[in-house]
Scaffold this motif. Structure first.
Motif, PDB file in Angstrom:
ATOM      1  N   PHE A 380     -23.668  13.915  21.766  1.00  0.00           N
ATOM      2  CA  PHE A 380     -22.321  14.415  22.039  1.00  0.00           C
ATOM      3  C   PHE A 380     -22.370  15.727  22.813  1.00  0.00           C
ATOM      4  CE2 PHE A 380     -20.610  11.221  19.274  1.00  0.00           C
ATOM      5  CZ  PHE A 380     -19.285  11.090  19.666  1.00  0.00           C
ATOM      6  N   PHE A 381     -23.364  16.573  22.512  1.00  0.00           N
ATOM      7  CA  PHE A 381     -23.517  17.797  23.295  1.00  0.00           C
ATOM      8  C   PHE A 381     -23.770  17.461  24.762  1.00  0.00           C
ATOM      9  CE2 PHE A 381     -26.715  20.646  25.254  1.00  0.00           C
ATOM     10  CZ  PHE A 381     -25.882  21.725  25.486  1.00  0.00           C
ATOM     11  N   MET A 382     -24.614  16.458  25.006  1.00  0.00           N
ATOM     12  CA  MET A 382     -24.897  16.056  26.384  1.00  0.00           C
ATOM     13  C   MET A 382     -23.653  15.502  27.068  1.00  0.00           C
ATOM     14  SD  MET A 382     -28.675  14.384  25.887  1.00  0.00           S
ATOM     15  CE  MET A 382     -29.995  15.389  25.197  1.00  0.00           C
ATOM     16  N   MET A 383     -22.731  14.958  26.290  1.00  0.00           N
ATOM     17  CA  MET A 383     -21.497  14.465  26.884  1.00  0.00           C
ATOM     18  C   MET A 383     -20.647  15.609  27.431  1.00  0.00           C
ATOM     19  SD  MET A 383     -20.288  11.283  24.466  1.00  0.00           S
ATOM     20  CE  MET A 383     -18.830  10.996  25.465  1.00  0.00           C
ATOM     21  N   SER A 384     -20.845  16.834  26.932  1.00  0.00           N
ATOM     22  CA  SER A 384     -20.122  17.967  27.512  1.00  0.00           C
ATOM     23  C   SER A 384     -20.572  18.188  28.952  1.00  0.00           C
ATOM     24  CB  SER A 384     -20.346  19.238  26.675  1.00  0.00           C
ATOM     25  OG  SER A 384     -21.666  19.742  26.803  1.00  0.00           O
ATOM     26  N   VAL A 385     -21.862  17.929  29.232  1.00  0.00           N
ATOM     27  CA  VAL A 385     -22.366  18.000  30.608  1.00  0.00           C
ATOM     28  C   VAL A 385     -21.688  16.925  31.447  1.00  0.00           C
ATOM     29  CG1 VAL A 385     -24.425  18.048  32.057  1.00  0.00           C
ATOM     30  CG2 VAL A 385     -24.591  18.760  29.666  1.00  0.00           C
ATOM     31  N   ALA A 386     -21.564  15.726  30.873  1.00  0.00           N
ATOM     32  CA  ALA A 386     -20.929  14.616  31.595  1.00  0.00           C
ATOM     33  C   ALA A 386     -19.477  14.937  31.927  1.00  0.00           C
ATOM     34  CB  ALA A 386     -21.015  13.345  30.749  1.00  0.00           C
ATOM     35  N   LEU A 387     -18.740  15.465  30.960  1.00  0.00           N
ATOM     36  CA  LEU A 387     -17.319  15.754  31.179  1.00  0.00           C
ATOM     37  C   LEU A 387     -17.135  16.848  32.228  1.00  0.00           C
ATOM     38  CD1 LEU A 387     -16.007  15.599  27.498  1.00  0.00           C
ATOM     39  CD2 LEU A 387     -15.534  13.981  29.342  1.00  0.00           C
ATOM     40  N   GLY A 388     -18.001  17.870  32.184  1.00  0.00           N
ATOM     41  CA  GLY A 388     -17.912  18.935  33.179  1.00  0.00           C
ATOM     42  C   GLY A 388     -18.138  18.412  34.583  1.00  0.00           C
ATOM     43  N   ASN A 389     -19.146  17.557  34.749  1.00  0.00           N
ATOM     44  CA  ASN A 389     -19.433  16.996  36.067  1.00  0.00           C
ATOM     45  C   ASN A 389     -18.378  15.983  36.499  1.00  0.00           C
ATOM     46  OD1 ASN A 389     -22.261  17.735  37.378  1.00  0.00           O
ATOM     47  ND2 ASN A 389     -22.478  17.865  35.156  1.00  0.00           N
ATOM     48  N   LEU A 390     -17.804  15.267  35.545  1.00  0.00           N
ATOM     49  CA  LEU A 390     -16.726  14.345  35.858  1.00  0.00           C
ATOM     50  C   LEU A 390     -15.524  15.114  36.411  1.00  0.00           C
ATOM     51  CD1 LEU A 390     -15.970  11.320  35.684  1.00  0.00           C
ATOM     52  CD2 LEU A 390     -14.952  11.810  33.454  1.00  0.00           C
ATOM     53  N   PHE A 391     -15.245  16.266  35.806  1.00  0.00           N
ATOM     54  CA  PHE A 391     -14.141  17.105  36.284  1.00  0.00           C
ATOM     55  C   PHE A 391     -14.410  17.601  37.706  1.00  0.00           C
ATOM     56  CE2 PHE A 391     -12.424  21.388  36.936  1.00  0.00           C
ATOM     57  CZ  PHE A 391     -11.056  21.133  36.777  1.00  0.00           C
ATOM     58  N   THR A 392     -15.631  18.106  37.946  1.00  0.00           N
ATOM     59  CA  THR A 392     -15.967  18.615  39.278  1.00  0.00           C
ATOM     60  C   THR A 392     -15.927  17.499  40.316  1.00  0.00           C
ATOM     61  OG1 THR A 392     -17.359  20.325  38.301  1.00  0.00           O
ATOM     62  CG2 THR A 392     -17.684  19.871  40.630  1.00  0.00           C
ATOM     63  N   GLY A 393     -16.420  16.321  39.948  1.00  0.00           N
ATOM     64  CA  GLY A 393     -16.358  15.186  40.858  1.00  0.00           C
ATOM     65  C   GLY A 393     -14.919  14.833  41.198  1.00  0.00           C
ATOM     66  N   ALA A 394     -14.048  14.813  40.173  1.00  0.00           N
ATOM     67  CA  ALA A 394     -12.636  14.489  40.400  1.00  0.00           C
ATOM     68  C   ALA A 394     -11.982  15.521  41.313  1.00  0.00           C
ATOM     69  CB  ALA A 394     -11.900  14.413  39.063  1.00  0.00           C
ATOM     70  N   VAL A 395     -12.287  16.804  41.107  1.00  0.00           N
ATOM     71  CA  VAL A 395     -11.730  17.860  41.956  1.00  0.00           C
ATOM     72  C   VAL A 395     -12.125  17.622  43.413  1.00  0.00           C
ATOM     73  CG1 VAL A 395     -11.893  20.322  42.542  1.00  0.00           C
ATOM     74  CG2 VAL A 395     -11.539  19.621  40.163  1.00  0.00           C
ATOM     75  N   ASN A 396     -13.396  17.298  43.635  1.00  0.00           N
ATOM     76  CA  ASN A 396     -13.867  17.130  45.016  1.00  0.00           C
ATOM     77  C   ASN A 396     -13.283  15.892  45.691  1.00  0.00           C
ATOM     78  OD1 ASN A 396     -16.047  19.159  46.042  1.00  0.00           O
ATOM     79  ND2 ASN A 396     -16.436  18.928  43.844  1.00  0.00           N
TER      80      ASN A 396
END
Length: 440
Positions: A380-396
Motif C-alpha cells: 500500500f505504501f508503494m501505491m502512494s508512488v503509483a497515485l503520485g505518478n498517475l496524477f502527474t501523468g494526468a496533468v501532462n
C-alpha cells in the motif's frame, strides 16, 4: 529427482548462505530497471518510430504523461505480487515467474521501436518489476533465524547499497549507449542484466529458505477490524506522500527535458541529459548515513524528531527543489543557458527530501502495521508512488493543447508543482498533529 527446497532458515550464527544471491540479483535488477527508465523520455521524444519506418517522436507533454503512467503501473503491481506470493505461489516462485515476464518486456523494447513495442514492453516490465518488488526484500528477511537475526540490519544496508549502486551505474551507462549505439542496444543491455538477475536468483534456490505461502484464508484473516483501522490511518499519510512522489519522479521526465537546454559541461566533460539522474543514487549513498548518524542526532538535542516531522520537513524541501527548478526554467525561457551545476544543487535538495520522506515512511509503515499485515502495508505504501505518478501523468495529458502547445508552458509547469507541494506540506503539518502513533 529434484532436491526438495528447505522451508526454514538455518539456525547458524553467521550470515545466511542465500544472501549473496539475493543481493546480486537486486543489483542487476535495479541496473535493468533504472537503466531502461533513464532513457525512456529521450527515446520517446527523439527515437520513437512509426509503423511506416519513419520517425514519429512524441511531444514533451505526451512523453511525460506516458512516462508517469508507466511508473504508476510499476507501483500498483506490488499489491498483486504480494497477494500472489503470500496467498498462493510463495515468494521464490513468484519472483522467478515475474522475472521472466520482466525479461520479455525488455525484449519487446529492444526489438520494436514503435508505439506498439513501447506499450507492450512497458506493460510487461511494469508487471514484472512491480510484482517482484515487495517479494525480494521480504524474501531476504525470511532467511534469518533467531541465531543470526542480529545481522539483519547490516545485511539490509548492503541490500540498499546494491539498489543504489545498480541504479548509479545504469544511469551513467544507458544514456551513453542510447546516444552512441541506438535504442536497440540501450534497451537490450538492461534486458541482459535482468536475465542475469534471474539466473543469479535461480542459482541460489537450494541455499534459500522457502517460506510456504500462507494461503487465501490466512490473508483474509489478517484483514480484521484492527488491521483495517491501521491501514486506514496509514492511508491518510500515504495520500499526502503521494504528492511528494508526483514531484520526485519527475527527475526522469521534466528534469531530463530541462537539462537538454542547460550548459552540461562539468570539469571539461559533457554530461548527457539522462545521465544527470545518476546524482540521485550517489547522493542517497552519501546522505543516508549523514542524516542518520549526524543530522538527526544533532537535531534530537534541540527538538523532538518524530517520523511525521521528518516527512513534513521533506515535503517542504521537495517544494523548495521545484521552486529552484522553476527559477532555472525562467532563465531558460528568457534565452539563457544556466549551468547543469544548478540542477546538481537541485538534486541535493530533492534527494535530502527523499531521505526524509521515503526512508522514514518505510520505517513508519513497518512499525504501524499489524504483524500479519507487514507485506500488505508495504504494498500500500508503494501505491502512494503509483497515485503520485498517475496524477502527474494526468496533468501532462490534460495540459496538451490541440496545436501541440501547453497550458503550463515553461516555468509555469514547475511553479504549479512547487505550489502544490508547499500547500500539501502545510496541510500535512496540521494533520500530523492529530495522528496517533501506535507503539512499535
Amino acid at each position: 529427482m529434484s532436491r526438495p527446497y528447505r522451508t526454514e532458515p538455518l539456525p547458524i550464527p553467521g550470515p545466511p548462505p542465500g544472501i549473496p544471491y539475493i543481493v546480486g540479483n537486486e543489483a542487476a535488477e535495479r541496473f535493468s530497471y533504472y537503466g531502461m527508465r533513464a532513457v525512456l523520455v529521450v527515446f520517446m521524444t527523439q527515437y520513437l518510430m512509426g509503423t511506416d519506418g519513419q520517425p514519429a517522436p512524441m511531444g514533451e507533454d505526451e512523453a511525460k504523461g506516458w512516462f508517469h503512467l508507466f511508473v504508476s503501473a510499476a507501483y500498483f503491481t506490488p499489491l498483486l505480487g504480494a497477494l500472489l506470493a503470500d496467498g498462493w505461489l510463495g515468494k521464490y516462485r513468484t519472483i522467478i515467474a515475474l522475472s521472466l515476464v520482466y525479461c520479455l518486456g525488455h525484449l519487446a523494447l529492444a526489438l520494436d521501436d514503435t508505439r506498439s513495442g513501447l506499450l507492450l514492453g512497458q506493460s510487461l516490465i511494469a508487471l514484472g518489476a512491480g510484482g517482484i518488488k515487495p517479494c525480494v526484500s521480504a524474501h531476504l528477511g525470511d532467511q534469518f533465524a533467531d541465531t543470526n537475526r542480529h545481522r539483519m540490519s547490516r545485511i539490509y544496508s548492503w541490500f540498499y547499497f546494491a539498489i543504489n549502486l545498480g541504479a548509479f551505474a545504469s544511469m551513467l551507462a544507458t544514456p551513453w549507449l542510447l546516444q552512441h549505439h541506438g535504442p536497440q542496444v540501450a534497451f537490450a543491455v538492461p534486458g541482459l542484466l535482468m536475465l542475469a538477475a534471474t539466473l543469479i536468483f535461480w542459482a541460489g534456490r537450494h541455499r534459500f529458505a522457502h517460506i510456504p505461502a500462507g494461503g487465501a484464508r490466512r490473508l483474509k484473516a489478517s484483514l480484521d477490524r484492527a488491521g483495517l483501522r491501521a491501514l486506514g490511518r496509514l492511508s491518510i499519510v500515504y495520500a499526502f506522500v503521494a504528492v511528494f512522489w508526483a514531484l520526485f519522479d519527475q527527475t526522469g521526465s521534466s528534469w531530463v527535458l530541462q537539462a537538454r537546454n542547460m550548459e552540461r559541461e562539468i570539469w571539461g566533460i559533457e554530461v548527457l541529459p539522462s545521465q544527470i539522474q545518476a546524482a540521485n543514487p550517489l547522493l542517497i549513498m552519501v546522505l543516508t548515513p549523514s542524516f542518520y548518524y549526524g543530522l538527526y542526532p544533532w537535531l534530537e538535542t534541540r527538538v523532538r524528531v518524530t517520523p511525521l516531522r521528518k516527512i513534513g520537513a521533506g515535503m517542504f524541501l521537495a517544494g523548495l527543489a521545484f521552486v529552484l527548478a522553476a527559477w532555472l526554467q525562467q532563465g531558460i525561457d528568457a534565452g539563457g543557458k544556466p549551468s547543469i551545476a544548478w540542477q546538481l544543487l537541485d538534486y541535493l535538495i530533492l534527494t535530502s527530501a527523499e531521505v526524509m520522506v521515503s526512508i522514514t515512511c518505510l520505517e513508519f509503515s513497518y512499525t504501524q502495521a499489524p504483524k500479519a499485515m507487514k507485506s500488505l502495508v508495504m504494498a500500500f505504501f508503494m501505491m502512494s508512488v503509483a497515485l503520485g505518478n498517475l496524477f502527474t501523468g494526468a496533468v501532462n495529458f490534460f495540459i496538451q493543447n490541440p496545436d501541440g502547445s501547453s497550458k503550463l508552458a515553461g516555468a509555469a509547469y514547475f511553479w504549479f508543482f512547487a505550489g502544490l507541494m508547499l500547500g500539501t506540506a502545510c496541510l500535512f503539518a496540521l494533520a500530523g498533529r492529530h495522528y496517533r502513533e501506535q507503539a512499535a
